[in-house]
Design a protein around this motif. Structure first.
Motif, mmCIF file in Angstrom:
data_model
loop_
_atom_site.group_PDB
_atom_site.id
_atom_site.type_symbol
_atom_site.label_atom_id
_atom_site.label_comp_id
_atom_site.label_asym_id
_atom_site.label_seq_id
_atom_site.Cartn_x
_atom_site.Cartn_y
_atom_site.Cartn_z
ATOM 1 N N LEU A 299 68.038 46.524 -15.759
ATOM 2 C CA LEU A 299 66.151 45.727 -16.151
ATOM 3 C C LEU A 299 66.003 46.336 -17.373
ATOM 4 O O LEU A 299 65.462 47.458 -17.184
ATOM 5 C CB LEU A 299 66.135 45.687 -15.067
ATOM 6 N N ARG A 300 65.767 45.652 -18.805
ATOM 7 C CA ARG A 300 64.957 46.267 -19.909
ATOM 8 C C ARG A 300 63.945 45.337 -20.622
ATOM 9 O O ARG A 300 63.833 44.606 -20.675
ATOM 10 C CB ARG A 300 65.995 47.305 -20.882
ATOM 11 N N GLY A 301 63.313 46.363 -20.933
ATOM 12 C CA GLY A 301 61.681 45.374 -22.153
ATOM 13 C C GLY A 301 62.507 45.220 -23.070
ATOM 14 O O GLY A 301 63.760 45.516 -23.435
ATOM 15 N N LYS A 302 62.273 43.702 -23.883
ATOM 16 C CA LYS A 302 63.216 42.497 -24.699
ATOM 17 C C LYS A 302 62.173 43.739 -26.279
ATOM 18 O O LYS A 302 63.173 43.894 -26.834
ATOM 19 C CB LYS A 302 62.131 41.671 -24.437
ATOM 20 N N ASP A 303 61.791 44.668 -25.671
ATOM 21 C CA ASP A 303 61.173 45.252 -26.380
ATOM 22 C C ASP A 303 61.976 46.928 -26.916
ATOM 23 O O ASP A 303 61.631 47.505 -28.302
ATOM 24 C CB ASP A 303 59.842 46.103 -26.979
ATOM 25 N N LEU A 304 62.878 46.716 -25.909
ATOM 26 C CA LEU A 304 64.089 48.280 -26.120
ATOM 27 C C LEU A 304 65.013 47.600 -26.969
ATOM 28 O O LEU A 304 66.333 48.223 -26.721
ATOM 29 C CB LEU A 304 63.789 48.880 -24.927
ATOM 30 N N MET A 305 65.473 46.154 -27.372
ATOM 31 C CA MET A 305 66.807 45.505 -27.320
ATOM 32 C C MET A 305 67.107 46.912 -28.355
ATOM 33 O O MET A 305 68.665 46.903 -28.901
ATOM 34 C CB MET A 305 66.494 44.406 -28.521
ATOM 35 N N ASP A 306 66.726 47.237 -29.851
ATOM 36 C CA ASP A 306 67.358 48.207 -30.951
ATOM 37 C C ASP A 306 67.883 49.273 -30.180
ATOM 38 O O ASP A 306 69.250 49.894 -30.201
ATOM 39 C CB ASP A 306 66.672 48.618 -31.074
ATOM 40 N N SER A 307 67.568 49.782 -28.727
ATOM 41 C CA SER A 307 67.641 51.187 -27.895
ATOM 42 C C SER A 307 69.453 50.597 -27.522
ATOM 43 O O SER A 307 69.923 51.712 -27.631
ATOM 44 C CB SER A 307 67.142 51.581 -27.434
ATOM 45 N N GLU A 308 69.428 49.124 -26.731
ATOM 46 C CA GLU A 308 70.816 49.142 -26.226
ATOM 47 C C GLU A 308 71.727 48.939 -27.748
ATOM 48 O O GLU A 308 72.958 49.342 -27.328
ATOM 49 C CB GLU A 308 70.766 47.413 -26.149
ATOM 50 N N ARG A 309 71.097 48.871 -28.806
ATOM 51 C CA ARG A 309 72.136 48.510 -29.992
ATOM 52 C C ARG A 309 72.382 50.174 -30.052
ATOM 53 O O ARG A 309 73.140 50.078 -30.358
ATOM 54 C CB ARG A 309 71.340 48.049 -31.140
ATOM 55 N N ARG A 310 71.552 50.355 -30.479
ATOM 56 C CA ARG A 310 72.328 52.321 -30.890
ATOM 57 C C ARG A 310 73.006 52.527 -29.820
ATOM 58 O O ARG A 310 74.076 53.031 -29.774
ATOM 59 C CB ARG A 310 70.824 52.928 -31.141
ATOM 60 N N GLN A 311 72.799 52.734 -28.750
ATOM 61 C CA GLN A 311 73.256 52.653 -27.368
ATOM 62 C C GLN A 311 74.724 52.364 -27.054
ATOM 63 O O GLN A 311 75.938 53.122 -27.228
ATOM 64 C CB GLN A 311 73.408 53.002 -26.092
ATOM 65 N N LYS A 312 75.284 51.595 -27.427
ATOM 66 C CA LYS A 312 76.383 50.792 -27.856
ATOM 67 C C LYS A 312 77.355 51.589 -28.938
ATOM 68 O O LYS A 312 78.902 51.433 -28.376
ATOM 69 C CB LYS A 312 75.904 49.153 -27.965
ATOM 70 N N TYR A 313 76.673 52.039 -29.654
ATOM 71 C CA TYR A 313 77.452 52.885 -30.485
ATOM 72 C C TYR A 313 78.499 54.216 -30.267
ATOM 73 O O TYR A 313 79.484 54.361 -29.715
ATOM 74 C CB TYR A 313 77.082 53.202 -31.758
ATOM 75 N N LEU A 314 77.160 54.686 -29.257
ATOM 76 C CA LEU A 314 77.404 55.576 -28.659
ATOM 77 C C LEU A 314 79.092 55.377 -27.750
ATOM 78 O O LEU A 314 80.071 56.227 -27.513
ATOM 79 C CB LEU A 314 76.528 56.175 -27.591
ATOM 80 N N TYR A 315 78.794 54.009 -26.559
ATOM 81 C CA TYR A 315 79.760 54.112 -25.702
ATOM 82 C C TYR A 315 81.085 53.367 -26.343
ATOM 83 O O TYR A 315 82.556 53.783 -25.793
ATOM 84 C CB TYR A 315 79.475 52.571 -25.123
ATOM 85 N N ASP A 316 81.283 52.634 -27.782
ATOM 86 C CA ASP A 316 81.931 52.547 -28.176
ATOM 87 C C ASP A 316 82.764 53.848 -28.374
ATOM 88 O O ASP A 316 84.299 54.132 -28.505
ATOM 89 C CB ASP A 316 81.903 51.430 -29.736
ATOM 90 N N HIS A 317 81.978 55.278 -29.089
ATOM 91 C CA HIS A 317 82.673 55.845 -29.867
ATOM 92 C C HIS A 317 83.809 56.828 -28.107
ATOM 93 O O HIS A 317 84.726 57.041 -28.385
ATOM 94 C CB HIS A 317 81.529 57.066 -29.964
#
Length: 565
Positions: A299-317
């Motif tokens: 559960l995350r604030g919609k203002d943190l969508m950029d955090s999610e997008r950044r983190q997905k690069y780490l997950y992909d790596h």
């Protein structure tokens, strides 16, 4: 015409309130009004104060009153909403949760939980309760400078979680787990997903904004490992190097380009001291922990969508699968300002508050001290649900729930705010016998009375010689002077008072107990009946004043914290 516009505004405000079960924002109501009535667009400045006035009235009621009023003035708008049935209240289902969930609440412990924190604690734990699984409390405490943790706050979170009925299945402290983050960082470096950047901050920003690669981006994994160890062991110092996660350097959003994962910090940490000099930033630490802990839903604030997008690069790596994410909008409560713990901490340190449980604070500790029950807060937050719409609500809805819980057990007491002496001629009973509760059998109390009493200044503005009223549970009076205040007894029968339609006020003996009531907006002082001393730690109702929690009893008097009307 003005009345017509006001009614239209009220309809739209109530429709929005019923739809989202929360106070609407002025902008939403204005938008609806101007969209449906374009002829009013040229009168926006004239209409805005009316919108504010209507919203203030709506804020004084709750969901049941909103729906009833909308049904009265605009049943067609209620029908348009589908009349919002009970099964639609509360939390929506979670996709992929049928086999159980692992959910976390992850605060930075730089202060105690706020009402906003309570929402996260309650909703995450409620989903775990519903689907089975594990509820984690994780302290994301890896910023010892800008959001420096408070040692006391770790315990405060655990205490408030227990009070909210959300005991965590596991407690994780990020600052205790830096070696795990170092292992992931080294693996990331070796597989080419991260590099050590030695650009000055301004220079890197210029490159990032131009979608140009940092000159260190092409370093080999071996070079990066060597520099990484120089960060950890020296000689590189603060500001001389950061570890960056590789993303798309030409991404259309500059915020997602090669984000910083670790930086050098030589300041001490409240828990770890000087044990570490390289600390992860939140996007890295949080992403790694969600994977290591097996978190299934975030559960995350919609203002943190950029955090999610950044983190997905780490997950992909790393070849990891990202958890399911549910976004929700900001919550604003009319009675309070910012929920920012950092801002509240600065104000507290500046002397604006007496402590984290000051009655004016939007903290769970303050609500507890005021006598708000966890069940009321929990029920309210669950019924509020999860949605991406920013919502503006009133604490009155919480107070309404709390009132239902505490009213049956709260003793009634007399408290006279801003007392004024009253002298009475005639036969005044020496003792008044009054019930502890108006409708339930909680027993009786005796209050010393007599010819000299105290009444509240709030009850005197319209009082005139010849005016009549009843002192509750005591006698009926006619006033013969107002300065000083003097009256005569005209009877003791409450039925007489009812027949004469006398106003009823409360009172206190002059030798009662001094009482100070700490309110969110002020401090009220006065005199209360002596029996209040028996109620230390309990919630009582000061008649015609409101519910309070008796916070302390001493020789000097009583301190109470105001809960609500």
């Amino acid at each position: 015409m003005a009345d017509d516009i006001r009614e239209i505004i009220e309809k739209y405000a109530l429709q929005n309130a019923v739809k989202y079960r929360a106070m609407p924002q002025a902008g939403a109501v204005m938008g609806k009004l101007m969209g449906e009535h374009p002829e009013l667009r040229g009168r926006a400045k004239e209409v805005a104060p009316t919108v504010a006035s209507v919203l203030s009235e709506v804020a004084g009621t709750g969901p049941q009153e909103w729906e009833a009023r909308l049904a009265e003035i605009a049943p067609e708008l209620l029908a348009e909403l589908g009349a919002r049935k009970d099964p639609e209240k509360g939390l929506s289902s979670l996709e992929g949760a049928e086999g159980g969930v692992v959910m976390r609440f992850a605060p930075n412990p730089n202060g105690p939980p706020t009402i906003g924190s309570a929402r996260g604690i309650i909703i995450n734990s409620e989903y775990v309760r519903r689907y089975g699984g594990r509820f984690l409390l994780r302290f994301d405490d890896t910023d010892p400078v800008n959001k420096r943790p408070m040692l006391e706050a770790y315990g405060w979170y655990l205490e408030d979680c227990r009070w909210l009925g959300a005991v965590p299945d596991e407690v994780v402290v990020a600052s205790d787990r830096l070696p795990l983050y170092y292992e992931v960082a080294e693996e990331l470096i070796r597989n080419g997903g991260a590099y050590v950047c030695r650009c000055e901050q301004a220079a890197f920003k210029a490159l990032k904004d131009a979608a140009a690669a940092c000159p260190h981006r092409s370093q080999s994994p071996q070079e990066n490992i060597s520099l990484w160890r120089e960060m950890i062991e020296g000689p590189l110092g603060p500001g001389e190097a950061v570890l960056r996660v590789k993303t798309e350097i030409a991404h259309k959003d500059p915020a997602l380009r090669d984000w910083a994962a670790f930086r050098i910090v030589t300041a001490d940490h409240p828990r770890a001291g000087h044990k570490y000099r390289v600390w992860p930033l939140l996007d890295f630490e949080s992403a790694v922990e969600d994977h290591l802990l097996g978190v299934t839903h975030i559960l995350r604030g919609k203002d943190l969508m950029d955090s999610e997008r950044r983190q997905k690069y780490l997950y992909d790596h790393m070849g990891w699968k990202y958890p399911t994410t549910i976004h929700w909008g900001r919550i604003k409560i009319h009675q309070f300002g910012s929920f920012s713990t950092s801002a509240l901490r600065r104000a507290l340190e500046a002397g604006e508050y007496s402590g984290w449980d000051d009655a004016r604070m939007p903290t769970v500790r303050a609500l507890r001290r005021r006598g708000i029950r966890a069940e009321a807060l929990r029920k309210f937050m669950i019924e509020l649900g999860v949605g991406e719409t920013d919502i503006s609500i009133s604490m009155d809805s919480v107070y309404a729930e709390n009132r239902k819980i505490i009213d049956p057990s709260a003793r009634r007491r007399f408290f006279v705010k801003d007392p004024v002496p009253l002298e009475i001629d005639g036969e005044v009973p020496e003792v008044a016998t009054a019930p502890f509760h108006p409708t339930l059998d909680l027993g009786l109390r005796e209050i010393p009375a007599g010819a000299k009493l105290l009444v509240s200044a709030d009850d005197l503005p319209d009082l005139k010689v010849g005016g009549k009223l009843r002192l509750k549970d005591l006698c009926n009076l006619e006033f013969i002077a107002t300065d000083p205040l003097r009256a005569r007894v005209i009877g003791t029968d409450p039925h007489q008072a009812k027949e004469m339609k006398l106003r009823i006020i409360h009172w206190a003996p002059p030798d009662g107990v001094p009482v100070r009531v700490m309110r969110p907006d002020d401090v009220d002082a006065g005199i209360g009946e002596v029996g209040i001393r028996e109620d230390d730690g309990k919630v009582v109702q000061f008649e015609r004043y409101g519910f309070v929690r008796i916070d302390s009893v001493s020789e000097d008097g009583v301190v109470a914290y105001f809960a609500h009307r």
